[in-house]
Design a protein around this motif. Structure first.
Motif, PDB file in Angstrom:
ATOM      1  N   VAL A  41       5.554  -9.711  13.193  1.00 40.96           N
ATOM      2  CA  VAL A  41       4.518  -9.007  12.429  1.00 40.96           C
ATOM      3  C   VAL A  41       4.204  -7.697  13.134  1.00 40.96           C
ATOM      4  O   VAL A  41       3.892  -7.679  14.328  1.00 40.96           O
ATOM      5  CB  VAL A  41       3.225  -9.843  12.309  1.00 40.96           C
ATOM      6  CG1 VAL A  41       2.180  -9.077  11.494  1.00 40.96           C
ATOM      7  CG2 VAL A  41       3.507 -11.199  11.666  1.00 40.96           C
ATOM      8  N   LEU A  42       4.292  -6.589  12.406  1.00 39.13           N
ATOM      9  CA  LEU A  42       3.944  -5.273  12.938  1.00 39.13           C
ATOM     10  C   LEU A  42       2.747  -4.725  12.174  1.00 39.13           C
ATOM     11  O   LEU A  42       2.757  -4.699  10.944  1.00 39.13           O
ATOM     12  CB  LEU A  42       5.121  -4.303  12.803  1.00 39.13           C
ATOM     13  CG  LEU A  42       6.370  -4.602  13.627  1.00 39.13           C
ATOM     14  CD1 LEU A  42       7.455  -3.578  13.326  1.00 39.13           C
ATOM     15  CD2 LEU A  42       6.047  -4.609  15.114  1.00 39.13           C
ATOM     16  N   ILE A  76      15.714 -11.305  11.646  1.00 37.81           N
ATOM     17  CA  ILE A  76      14.487 -12.081  11.834  1.00 37.81           C
ATOM     18  C   ILE A  76      13.465 -11.559  10.827  1.00 37.81           C
ATOM     19  O   ILE A  76      13.273 -10.349  10.718  1.00 37.81           O
ATOM     20  CB  ILE A  76      13.940 -11.911  13.268  1.00 37.81           C
ATOM     21  CG1 ILE A  76      14.950 -12.434  14.295  1.00 37.81           C
ATOM     22  CG2 ILE A  76      12.598 -12.641  13.428  1.00 37.81           C
ATOM     23  CD1 ILE A  76      14.587 -12.118  15.733  1.00 37.81           C
ATOM     24  N   PRO A  77      12.808 -12.440  10.067  1.00 40.29           N
ATOM     25  CA  PRO A  77      11.830 -11.989   9.065  1.00 40.29           C
ATOM     26  C   PRO A  77      10.744 -11.102   9.678  1.00 40.29           C
ATOM     27  O   PRO A  77      10.204 -11.413  10.745  1.00 40.29           O
ATOM     28  CB  PRO A  77      11.240 -13.299   8.539  1.00 40.29           C
ATOM     29  CG  PRO A  77      12.317 -14.306   8.756  1.00 40.29           C
ATOM     30  CD  PRO A  77      12.976 -13.906  10.051  1.00 40.29           C
ATOM     31  N   LEU A  78      10.452 -10.013   8.996  1.00 40.65           N
ATOM     32  CA  LEU A  78       9.459  -9.055   9.479  1.00 40.65           C
ATOM     33  C   LEU A  78       8.391  -8.820   8.419  1.00 40.65           C
ATOM     34  O   LEU A  78       8.711  -8.570   7.256  1.00 40.65           O
ATOM     35  CB  LEU A  78      10.136  -7.721   9.820  1.00 40.65           C
ATOM     36  CG  LEU A  78       9.208  -6.530  10.095  1.00 40.65           C
ATOM     37  CD1 LEU A  78       8.475  -6.728  11.417  1.00 40.65           C
ATOM     38  CD2 LEU A  78       9.990  -5.228  10.116  1.00 40.65           C
ATOM     39  N   PHE A  85       5.908   4.528   8.615  1.00 41.42           N
ATOM     40  CA  PHE A  85       5.845   3.096   8.907  1.00 41.42           C
ATOM     41  C   PHE A  85       6.976   2.358   8.183  1.00 41.42           C
ATOM     42  O   PHE A  85       7.625   1.476   8.750  1.00 41.42           O
ATOM     43  CB  PHE A  85       4.502   2.506   8.458  1.00 41.42           C
ATOM     44  CG  PHE A  85       3.333   2.942   9.306  1.00 41.42           C
ATOM     45  CD1 PHE A  85       3.394   2.889  10.685  1.00 41.42           C
ATOM     46  CD2 PHE A  85       2.162   3.380   8.711  1.00 41.42           C
ATOM     47  CE1 PHE A  85       2.322   3.278  11.463  1.00 41.42           C
ATOM     48  CE2 PHE A  85       1.075   3.768   9.485  1.00 41.42           C
ATOM     49  CZ  PHE A  85       1.154   3.719  10.864  1.00 41.42           C
ATOM     50  N   ARG A  86       7.194   2.736   6.935  1.00 41.17           N
ATOM     51  CA  ARG A  86       8.183   2.031   6.115  1.00 41.17           C
ATOM     52  C   ARG A  86       9.612   2.303   6.574  1.00 41.17           C
ATOM     53  O   ARG A  86      10.545   1.643   6.104  1.00 41.17           O
ATOM     54  CB  ARG A  86       8.025   2.422   4.642  1.00 41.17           C
ATOM     55  CG  ARG A  86       6.775   1.851   3.995  1.00 41.17           C
ATOM     56  CD  ARG A  86       6.602   2.397   2.586  1.00 41.17           C
ATOM     57  NE  ARG A  86       7.644   1.930   1.704  1.00 41.17           N
ATOM     58  CZ  ARG A  86       7.579   0.834   0.956  1.00 41.17           C
ATOM     59  NH1 ARG A  86       6.497   0.092   0.997  1.00 41.17           N
ATOM     60  NH2 ARG A  86       8.570   0.471   0.185  1.00 41.17           N
ATOM     61  N   SER A  87       9.787   3.244   7.489  1.00 41.50           N
ATOM     62  CA  SER A  87      11.136   3.515   8.006  1.00 41.50           C
ATOM     63  C   SER A  87      11.716   2.269   8.662  1.00 41.50           C
ATOM     64  O   SER A  87      12.941   2.097   8.718  1.00 41.50           O
ATOM     65  CB  SER A  87      11.109   4.670   9.012  1.00 41.50           C
ATOM     66  OG  SER A  87      10.319   4.345  10.146  1.00 41.50           O
ATOM     67  N   TYR A  88      10.832   1.381   9.151  1.00 45.37           N
ATOM     68  CA  TYR A  88      11.315   0.140   9.748  1.00 45.37           C
ATOM     69  C   TYR A  88      12.040  -0.726   8.721  1.00 45.37           C
ATOM     70  O   TYR A  88      12.950  -1.481   9.067  1.00 45.37           O
ATOM     71  CB  TYR A  88      10.148  -0.658  10.333  1.00 45.37           C
ATOM     72  CG  TYR A  88       9.711  -0.201  11.705  1.00 45.37           C
ATOM     73  CD1 TYR A  88      10.569  -0.318  12.791  1.00 45.37           C
ATOM     74  CD2 TYR A  88       8.449   0.338  11.911  1.00 45.37           C
ATOM     75  CE1 TYR A  88      10.172   0.099  14.050  1.00 45.37           C
ATOM     76  CE2 TYR A  88       8.048   0.756  13.169  1.00 45.37           C
ATOM     77  CZ  TYR A  88       8.914   0.634  14.237  1.00 45.37           C
ATOM     78  OH  TYR A  88       8.529   1.046  15.477  1.00 45.37           O
ATOM     79  N   SER A 143      12.611  -7.976   5.580  1.00 44.69           N
ATOM     80  CA  SER A 143      11.279  -7.440   5.830  1.00 44.69           C
ATOM     81  C   SER A 143      10.484  -7.313   4.530  1.00 44.69           C
ATOM     82  O   SER A 143      11.049  -7.154   3.453  1.00 44.69           O
ATOM     83  CB  SER A 143      11.365  -6.068   6.509  1.00 44.69           C
ATOM     84  OG  SER A 143      12.038  -5.137   5.680  1.00 44.69           O
ATOM     85  N   GLU A 144       9.162  -7.413   4.665  1.00 47.18           N
ATOM     86  CA  GLU A 144       8.270  -7.180   3.541  1.00 47.18           C
ATOM     87  C   GLU A 144       7.114  -6.300   4.018  1.00 47.18           C
ATOM     88  O   GLU A 144       6.745  -6.328   5.194  1.00 47.18           O
ATOM     89  CB  GLU A 144       7.739  -8.494   2.970  1.00 47.18           C
ATOM     90  CG  GLU A 144       6.999  -9.378   3.968  1.00 47.18           C
ATOM     91  CD  GLU A 144       6.519 -10.672   3.337  1.00 47.18           C
ATOM     92  OE1 GLU A 144       5.591 -10.598   2.498  1.00 47.18           O
ATOM     93  OE2 GLU A 144       7.065 -11.736   3.658  1.00 47.18           O
TER      94      GLU A 144
END
Length: 208
Positions: free
Chosen positions: A34-35, A134-136, A152-155, A162-163
Motif C-alpha cells: 500500500v502506497l 505483488i498487488p499494489l 503518483f499514477r506513474s507507479y 495495481s489499483e
C-alpha cells in the motif's frame, strides 16, 4: 533469512518510496503493498512548486544549499515544507509554532533528501518494479501540494497488479487527517488478499 508469515507493506510519502527496498528484499514474503501519496521516482522534476525545484537544484552547486537555507527566502521555504508535513499545525497559528529547532530539523532533512534525490539510481528502481508481481494499492490525495495525481499514477505503469484510489479533500499528510478512512481502505485491501489466498489454496487442493 528467517521464515515469517506473509505481510503487507504500507508506506506514506518518502516512506512509501523507501518501502520499495523492503519489497525487493523480502519479495517472497510480501503479499501486498500500500502506497499513500508516495514520492514519485525521479522526484525533483515532478515537484509542483518551482521554488522547491529551485531549492533542491541548488544541491548541484557544492555548499550552495546550506547557505541558501540560512537566508530569508530559504527560511520561508523551510516554513512552507514544515506546514506541508505538519511540523507546526495549520494556518497562521501553525507558522508561529515552527520554532528554530524545528526549522533546523527541516533544514537537515532537506539537505539529506536533496543528496539522496541527486545520487539515487532511479532508472534501476524503475526496471526492478516491473518484475515485482505483488498487488499494489495506490492511495492519493487530490489536494497534495507537492506532486500531481499524474505523478503518483506513474507507479501504475511500472507495477502490473495495481489499483488506484483517490481521496477527495486530502493533502500530502492525509495519514494525519484521514486516518480512520485510510485504515478502513487498508483493511479492505488486506481482506481481499486473504480471500484470494484462500481461493487459490482451495483450487490447489482440488488439483492435488
Amino acid at each position: 533469512n528467517r521464515e515469517c508469515e506473509p505481510f503487507v507493506l504500507v508506506g506514506s510519502s518518502y516512506g512509501g518510496t523507501l518501502s520499495w527496498g523492503l519489497r525487493a528484499h523480502f519479495q517472497s514474503m510480501v503479499s501486498g503493498h500500500v502506497l499513500i501519496n508516495p514520492m514519485p521516482l525521479e522526484p525533483l522534476p515532478a515537484l509542483k512548486s518551482g521554488h522547491l525545484r529551485m531549492l533542491f537544484g541548488l544541491n548541484m552547486v557544492p555548499g550552495a544549499l546550506p547557505l541558501f537555507l540560512k537566508s530569508r527566502m530559504g527560511r520561508d521555504l523551510l516554513t512552507e515544507l514544515g506546514l506541508v508535513f505538519g511540523f507546526g499545525g495549520e494556518g497562521r497559528q501553525g507558522l508561529k509554532l515552527l520554532s528554530e529547532r524545528k526549522l533546523t530539523l527541516i533544514s537537515k532533512a532537506v539537505q539529506r533528501f536533496a543528496w539522496i534525490a541527486q545520487h539515487e539510481d532511479w532508472a534501476y528502481w524503475s526496471s526492478q518494479l516491473k518484475d515485482h508481481v505483488i498487488p499494489l494499492l495506490l492511495i492519493t490525495g487530490n489536494q497534495d501540494p507537492l506532486f500531481t495525481e499524474k505523478d503518483f499514477r506513474s507507479y501504475q505503469h511500472l507495477v502490473p497488479l495495481s489499483e488506484h484510489m483517490p481521496i477527495q479533500a486530502a493533502d500530502h499528510m492525509m495519514i494525519r487527517t484521514h486516518g480512520p478512512l485510510l485504515a478502513n481502505e487498508v483493511k479492505k485491501f488486506v481482506g481481499s488478499l486473504l480471500s484470494e489466498a484462500k481461493s487459490a489454496s482451495k483450487t490447489l487442493r482440488r488439483a492435488i
